[in-house]
Enzyme design. Structure first.
Site, PDB file in Angstrom:
ATOM      1  N   ASP A   1      31.166  45.553  43.513  1.00 30.36           N
ATOM      2  CA  ASP A   1      32.487  46.028  44.303  1.00 30.36           C
ATOM      3  C   ASP A   1      33.224  46.144  45.649  1.00 30.36           C
ATOM      4  O   ASP A   1      32.570  45.480  46.688  1.00 30.36           O
ATOM      5  CB  ASP A   1      31.186  47.699  44.226  1.00 30.36           C
ATOM      6  CG  ASP A   1      31.874  48.652  45.790  1.00 30.36           C
ATOM      7  OD1 ASP A   1      32.957  49.457  45.913  1.00 30.36           O
ATOM      8  OD2 ASP A   1      30.703  49.797  46.074  1.00 30.36           O
ATOM      9  N   ALA A   2      34.428  46.211  44.943  1.00 29.55           N
ATOM     10  CA  ALA A   2      35.344  45.706  46.583  1.00 29.55           C
ATOM     11  C   ALA A   2      35.812  46.649  47.095  1.00 29.55           C
ATOM     12  O   ALA A   2      36.439  47.815  46.786  1.00 29.55           O
ATOM     13  CB  ALA A   2      36.440  45.266  45.847  1.00 29.55           C
ATOM     14  N   GLY A   3      35.052  47.212  47.696  1.00 29.18           N
ATOM     15  CA  GLY A   3      35.178  48.413  48.692  1.00 29.18           C
ATOM     16  C   GLY A   3      36.512  48.087  50.082  1.00 29.18           C
ATOM     17  O   GLY A   3      36.752  46.671  50.181  1.00 29.18           O
ATOM     18  N   ASN A   4      37.083  49.422  51.064  1.00 31.22           N
ATOM     19  CA  ASN A   4      37.574  49.057  52.046  1.00 31.22           C
ATOM     20  C   ASN A   4      37.571  48.033  53.067  1.00 31.22           C
ATOM     21  O   ASN A   4      37.997  47.873  53.875  1.00 31.22           O
ATOM     22  CB  ASN A   4      38.316  50.486  52.223  1.00 31.22           C
ATOM     23  CG  ASN A   4      39.394  51.161  51.405  1.00 31.22           C
ATOM     24  OD1 ASN A   4      40.207  50.911  51.253  1.00 31.22           O
ATOM     25  ND2 ASN A   4      38.213  52.631  51.305  1.00 31.22           N
TER      26      ASN A   4
ATOM     27  N   ARG B   1      34.256  46.320  53.210  1.00 28.28           N
ATOM     28  CA  ARG B   1      33.705  45.002  52.353  1.00 28.28           C
ATOM     29  C   ARG B   1      33.018  44.555  51.493  1.00 28.28           C
ATOM     30  O   ARG B   1      33.977  46.160  50.637  1.00 28.28           O
ATOM     31  CB  ARG B   1      32.128  45.502  53.108  1.00 28.28           C
ATOM     32  CG  ARG B   1      31.377  45.387  54.501  1.00 28.28           C
ATOM     33  CD  ARG B   1      30.407  45.731  54.614  1.00 28.28           C
ATOM     34  NE  ARG B   1      29.569  47.040  54.063  1.00 28.28           N
ATOM     35  CZ  ARG B   1      28.478  46.534  53.969  1.00 28.28           C
ATOM     36  NH1 ARG B   1      27.227  45.353  53.971  1.00 28.28           N
ATOM     37  NH2 ARG B   1      27.476  47.488  52.743  1.00 28.28           N
TER      38      ARG B   1
ATOM     39  N   LYS C   1      30.669  44.485  48.019  1.00 32.57           N
ATOM     40  CA  LYS C   1      28.987  44.194  47.123  1.00 32.57           C
ATOM     41  C   LYS C   1      29.287  44.095  46.184  1.00 32.57           C
ATOM     42  O   LYS C   1      29.853  44.149  45.286  1.00 32.57           O
ATOM     43  CB  LYS C   1      28.479  46.018  47.657  1.00 32.57           C
ATOM     44  CG  LYS C   1      28.132  46.292  49.228  1.00 32.57           C
ATOM     45  CD  LYS C   1      30.056  46.803  49.876  1.00 32.57           C
ATOM     46  CE  LYS C   1      30.289  47.840  48.817  1.00 32.57           C
ATOM     47  NZ  LYS C   1      31.819  48.695  49.656  1.00 32.57           N
TER      48      LYS C   1
ATOM     49  N   ALA D   1      38.468  54.735  41.229  1.00 36.16           N
ATOM     50  CA  ALA D   1      37.470  53.609  40.678  1.00 36.16           C
ATOM     51  C   ALA D   1      36.242  53.683  41.070  1.00 36.16           C
ATOM     52  O   ALA D   1      34.921  53.876  40.023  1.00 36.16           O
ATOM     53  CB  ALA D   1      38.594  52.568  40.224  1.00 36.16           C
ATOM     54  N   ASP D   2      35.874  53.811  42.160  1.00 35.30           N
ATOM     55  CA  ASP D   2      34.793  53.575  42.663  1.00 35.30           C
ATOM     56  C   ASP D   2      33.862  55.247  42.862  1.00 35.30           C
ATOM     57  O   ASP D   2      32.711  55.319  42.187  1.00 35.30           O
ATOM     58  CB  ASP D   2      35.188  53.316  44.220  1.00 35.30           C
ATOM     59  CG  ASP D   2      35.824  55.007  45.275  1.00 35.30           C
ATOM     60  OD1 ASP D   2      37.045  55.062  44.427  1.00 35.30           O
ATOM     61  OD2 ASP D   2      35.753  54.525  46.033  1.00 35.30           O
TER      62      ASP D   2
ATOM     63  N   THR E   1      30.014  62.481  76.629  1.00 34.20           N
ATOM     64  CA  THR E   1      30.996  62.213  76.536  1.00 34.20           C
ATOM     65  C   THR E   1      31.362  61.897  74.658  1.00 34.20           C
ATOM     66  O   THR E   1      31.224  62.413  73.584  1.00 34.20           O
ATOM     67  CB  THR E   1      32.368  61.954  76.901  1.00 34.20           C
ATOM     68  OG1 THR E   1      32.351  63.297  77.577  1.00 34.20           O
ATOM     69  CG2 THR E   1      33.530  62.199  75.447  1.00 34.20           C
TER      70      THR E   1
END
Length: 237
Positions: free
Chosen positions: A6-9, A11, A13, A96-97, A171
């Site tokens: 799973d190639a995310g933005n 990381r 996985k 795709a994810d 804040t």
């Protein structure tokens, strides 16, 4: 054995599955050492992946896999797969994810409507009906993106520090609390619009730990719905 990626933005996985093997890990795109070590595991016959990180990072991952003499098969969205029907106006344009996560969610629930929540760099809220139809969804900035947006667009708001409080008096706490309440509020708002049977919410993604304590709806925490979906696709093939 099958290697799922799973190639995310933010990381990468991965999960290695076989008859007596079930291991997983994660790394950054800049330091994919763990994945490079994993690919050397004897007995891997297939590599299936999902990429939303862009073509350059996708090519880098494919090169790592290619050194082992294997081809990285990228899953793309389509009109129908694994008992899930894609009702997007243009099915191929669905991320795709999101598509893999919906297929993963279908493996958990077949008699209830499901709200599939992926809380990562972006937060996606997708509705999967009990009959397998994906009827649409929402995308909003993830928790960290919300904090960064405040920092970039204002002169005196920092994206660091702070903790969640129901009535912030600082804040930094106000920023964290506002971003998290926005996430939880969006999830609950979409959930309450859904029809019977059910529904149930499946929560996954890197920011799920922060959002989970705030939800006031029935939900089930899932480690990685994208990898679950890739596994279902691999078994179906």
């Amino acid at each position: 054995m099958i290697l799922l990626i799973d190639a995310g933005n933010s990381r990468v996985k991965w999960r290695l599955v076989g008859e007596n093997v079930h291991t997983s890990g994660a790394c950054t795109h800049d330091a994919p050492h763990d994945l490079a070590v994993c690919i050397e595991t004897p007995g891997i016959s297939r590599v299936l992946g999902c990429n939303v990180a862009g073509p350059i990072k996708g090519e880098a991952l494919a090169a790592i896999v290619g050194r082992r003499g294997l081809t990285l098969e990228w899953v793309t969205s389509g009109a129908q797969r694994c008992d899930v029907l894609n009702m997007y106006t243009h099915p191929a344009r669905l991320g795709a994810d999101r598509w893999a996560a919906l297929i993963g969610a279908r493996g958990y629930h077949r008699s209830q409507n499901v709200l599939v929540v992926m809380a990562g760099t972006a937060t996606t809220l997708d509705i999967l009906n009990a009959d397998g139809r994906f009827t649409g969804g929402h995308i909003l900035p993830g928790v960290e993106l919300m904090r960064q947006a405040l920092s970039h667009s204002t002169a005196q708001l920092s994206p660091t520090g702070g903790r969640y409080r129901s009535q912030p008096r600082d804040t930094a706490d106000a920023i964290v609390s506002g971003c998290l309440d926005a996430q939880a509020g969006a999830i609950e708002r979409i959930f309450r619009r859904m029809d019977a049977p059910g529904p149930v919410c499946l929560l996954s993604g890197g920011a799920a730990d922060e959002i989970e304590p705030l939800l006031e709806i029935p939900f089930q925490r899932i480690d990685n719905l994208v990898l679950d979906g890739l596994h279902r696709i691999a078994r179906a093939a």
